[in-house]
Design a protein around this motif. Structure first.
Motif, PDB file in Angstrom:
ATOM      1  N   HIS A 130       0.838  -1.199   0.000  1.00 22.32           N
ATOM      2  CA  HIS A 130       0.000   0.000   0.000  1.00 22.32           C
ATOM      3  C   HIS A 130       0.878   1.256   0.000  1.00 22.32           C
ATOM      4  CE1 HIS A 130      -4.048  -1.596   0.282  1.00 22.32           C
ATOM      5  NE2 HIS A 130      -3.649  -2.477   1.191  1.00 22.32           N
ATOM      6  N   ASP A 131       0.297   2.375  -0.440  1.00 22.67           N
ATOM      7  CA  ASP A 131       1.004   3.650  -0.480  1.00 22.67           C
ATOM      8  C   ASP A 131       0.526   4.616   0.593  1.00 22.67           C
ATOM      9  OD1 ASP A 131       2.600   2.934  -2.674  1.00 22.67           O
ATOM     10  OD2 ASP A 131       0.976   3.443  -4.068  1.00 22.67           O
ATOM     11  N   ASN A 132      -0.264   4.117   1.533  1.00 25.48           N
ATOM     12  CA  ASN A 132      -0.687   4.918   2.681  1.00 25.48           C
ATOM     13  C   ASN A 132      -1.108   3.937   3.771  1.00 25.48           C
ATOM     14  OD1 ASN A 132      -1.623   7.075   4.337  1.00 25.48           O
ATOM     15  ND2 ASN A 132      -2.191   8.240   2.510  1.00 25.48           N
ATOM     16  N   ARG A 133      -1.525   4.447   4.912  1.00 26.54           N
ATOM     17  CA  ARG A 133      -1.825   3.572   6.056  1.00 26.54           C
ATOM     18  C   ARG A 133      -2.889   2.538   5.720  1.00 26.54           C
ATOM     19  NH1 ARG A 133      -4.262   7.182  10.780  1.00 26.54           N
ATOM     20  NH2 ARG A 133      -2.247   8.116  10.432  1.00 26.54           N
ATOM     21  N   LEU A 137      -8.991  -4.201   7.611  1.00 27.13           N
ATOM     22  CA  LEU A 137      -8.671  -5.506   7.051  1.00 27.13           C
ATOM     23  C   LEU A 137      -9.697  -6.517   7.507  1.00 27.13           C
ATOM     24  CD1 LEU A 137      -7.196  -7.193   9.569  1.00 27.13           C
ATOM     25  CD2 LEU A 137      -5.260  -5.853   8.847  1.00 27.13           C
ATOM     26  N   GLY A 138      -9.781  -7.605   6.750  1.00 24.43           N
ATOM     27  CA  GLY A 138     -10.717  -8.671   7.095  1.00 24.43           C
ATOM     28  C   GLY A 138     -10.258  -9.988   6.501  1.00 24.43           C
ATOM     29  N   VAL A 139     -10.602 -11.057   7.197  1.00 27.63           N
ATOM     30  CA  VAL A 139     -10.258 -12.405   6.768  1.00 27.63           C
ATOM     31  C   VAL A 139     -11.522 -13.081   6.245  1.00 27.63           C
ATOM     32  CG1 VAL A 139      -9.375 -14.653   7.547  1.00 27.63           C
ATOM     33  CG2 VAL A 139      -8.408 -12.537   8.484  1.00 27.63           C
ATOM     34  N   ALA A 145      -8.209 -16.103   2.432  1.00 29.88           N
ATOM     35  CA  ALA A 145      -7.817 -14.803   1.891  1.00 29.88           C
ATOM     36  C   ALA A 145      -7.941 -13.726   2.957  1.00 29.88           C
ATOM     37  CB  ALA A 145      -8.675 -14.448   0.681  1.00 29.88           C
ATOM     38  N   LEU A 146      -7.139 -12.703   2.780  1.00 19.53           N
ATOM     39  CA  LEU A 146      -7.171 -11.509   3.627  1.00 19.53           C
ATOM     40  C   LEU A 146      -7.325 -10.315   2.699  1.00 19.53           C
ATOM     41  CD1 LEU A 146      -6.505 -10.069   6.433  1.00 19.53           C
ATOM     42  CD2 LEU A 146      -4.167  -9.978   5.573  1.00 19.53           C
ATOM     43  N   TRP A 151      -5.719   4.066   3.021  1.00 15.77           N
ATOM     44  CA  TRP A 151      -5.972   5.454   2.661  1.00 15.77           C
ATOM     45  C   TRP A 151      -5.445   5.772   1.266  1.00 15.77           C
ATOM     46  CZ3 TRP A 151      -5.172   9.396   7.211  1.00 15.77           C
ATOM     47  CH2 TRP A 151      -6.087   9.122   8.218  1.00 15.77           C
ATOM     48  N   ASP A 152      -4.769   4.810   0.616  1.00 10.18           N
ATOM     49  CA  ASP A 152      -4.338   5.027  -0.764  1.00 10.18           C
ATOM     50  C   ASP A 152      -5.477   4.747  -1.757  1.00 10.18           C
ATOM     51  OD1 ASP A 152      -4.509   2.227  -0.941  1.00 10.18           O
ATOM     52  OD2 ASP A 152      -2.351   1.922  -1.157  1.00 10.18           O
ATOM     53  N   SER A 153      -6.658   4.464  -1.251  1.00  9.86           N
ATOM     54  CA  SER A 153      -7.879   4.233  -2.039  1.00  9.86           C
ATOM     55  C   SER A 153      -7.974   2.848  -2.645  1.00  9.86           C
ATOM     56  CB  SER A 153      -8.045   5.266  -3.170  1.00  9.86           C
ATOM     57  OG  SER A 153      -8.012   6.570  -2.665  1.00  9.86           O
ATOM     58  N   PHE A 154      -7.100   1.916  -2.240  1.00 11.28           N
ATOM     59  CA  PHE A 154      -7.119   0.589  -2.824  1.00 11.28           C
ATOM     60  C   PHE A 154      -7.433  -0.486  -1.787  1.00 11.28           C
ATOM     61  CE2 PHE A 154      -4.428   2.884  -5.808  1.00 11.28           C
ATOM     62  CZ  PHE A 154      -4.980   2.499  -7.024  1.00 11.28           C
ATOM     63  N   LEU A 155      -8.100  -1.528  -2.268  1.00 11.81           N
ATOM     64  CA  LEU A 155      -8.234  -2.786  -1.530  1.00 11.81           C
ATOM     65  C   LEU A 155      -7.251  -3.759  -2.152  1.00 11.81           C
ATOM     66  CD1 LEU A 155     -12.123  -3.194  -1.450  1.00 11.81           C
ATOM     67  CD2 LEU A 155     -10.642  -2.515   0.447  1.00 11.81           C
TER      68      LEU A 155
END
Length: 159
Positions: A130-133, A137-139, A145-146, A151-155
């Motif tokens: 990731h590019d930010n904090r 998260l979830g399992v 899978a996790l 905050w970089d706008s990605f999952l």
């Protein structure tokens, strides 16, 4: 007495839940009793941002701005482990247990997630990308899978 940052409902009872707050305390609540806060768990030195029940419902995990995750036993009202490393001097925003309970995964402010062996209290893995904090998260229910959100706008899906 501080802002509540996280809550989780017991996997064993819909009337029992836990909360983590900015007063550094985790609390166990039971809506069936007159005084619903039945136990307070101390140990952190800064805000608790994340709280989660262990899969069997007898333990709880926390993640804090003090750069540690902790494991508490609900039945004995005691802390069992603290998960921290001097190289990880940043806050924890989110936590989850693996479906087996073998691992505790924390999302950190340093843009990564780290996996801890619950029994050995040792870091056993890192998820970098990731590019930010890492804010959440979830399992998956099958434990295969996790997913981390940032905050970089990605999952990101880690399988």
């Amino acid at each position: 007495s501080g802002d509540v940052m996280s809550v989780a409902i017991s996997p064993e009872s819909n009337s029992t839940f836990i909360s983590g707050a900015c007063d550094t305390l985790a609390k166990l609540w039971d809506t069936r009793v007159d005084s619903p806060c039945v136990k307070t768990f101390a140990g952190h030195t800064s805000d608790i941002n994340a709280i989660q029940f262990f899969p069997n419902g007898h333990l709880l995990g926390t993640g804090s701005d003090d750069a540690s995750c902790r494991l508490f036993d609900i039945r004995s009202y005691s802390q069992l482990h603290s998960y921290s490393d001097t190289k990880l001097a940043c806050g924890i925003t989110s936590i989850a247990f693996s479906s087996s309970g073998k691992f505790l995964i924390g999302g950190y402010d340093d843009f990564n997630a780290y996996a801890w062996d619950v029994l050995k209290a040792k870091q056993v893995g890192s998820l970098v990308g990731h590019d930010n904090r890492v804010s959440c998260l979830g399992v998956s229910s099958d434990g295969m899978a996790l997913c981390t959100g940032s905050w970089d706008s990605f999952l990101k899906i880690w399988a």
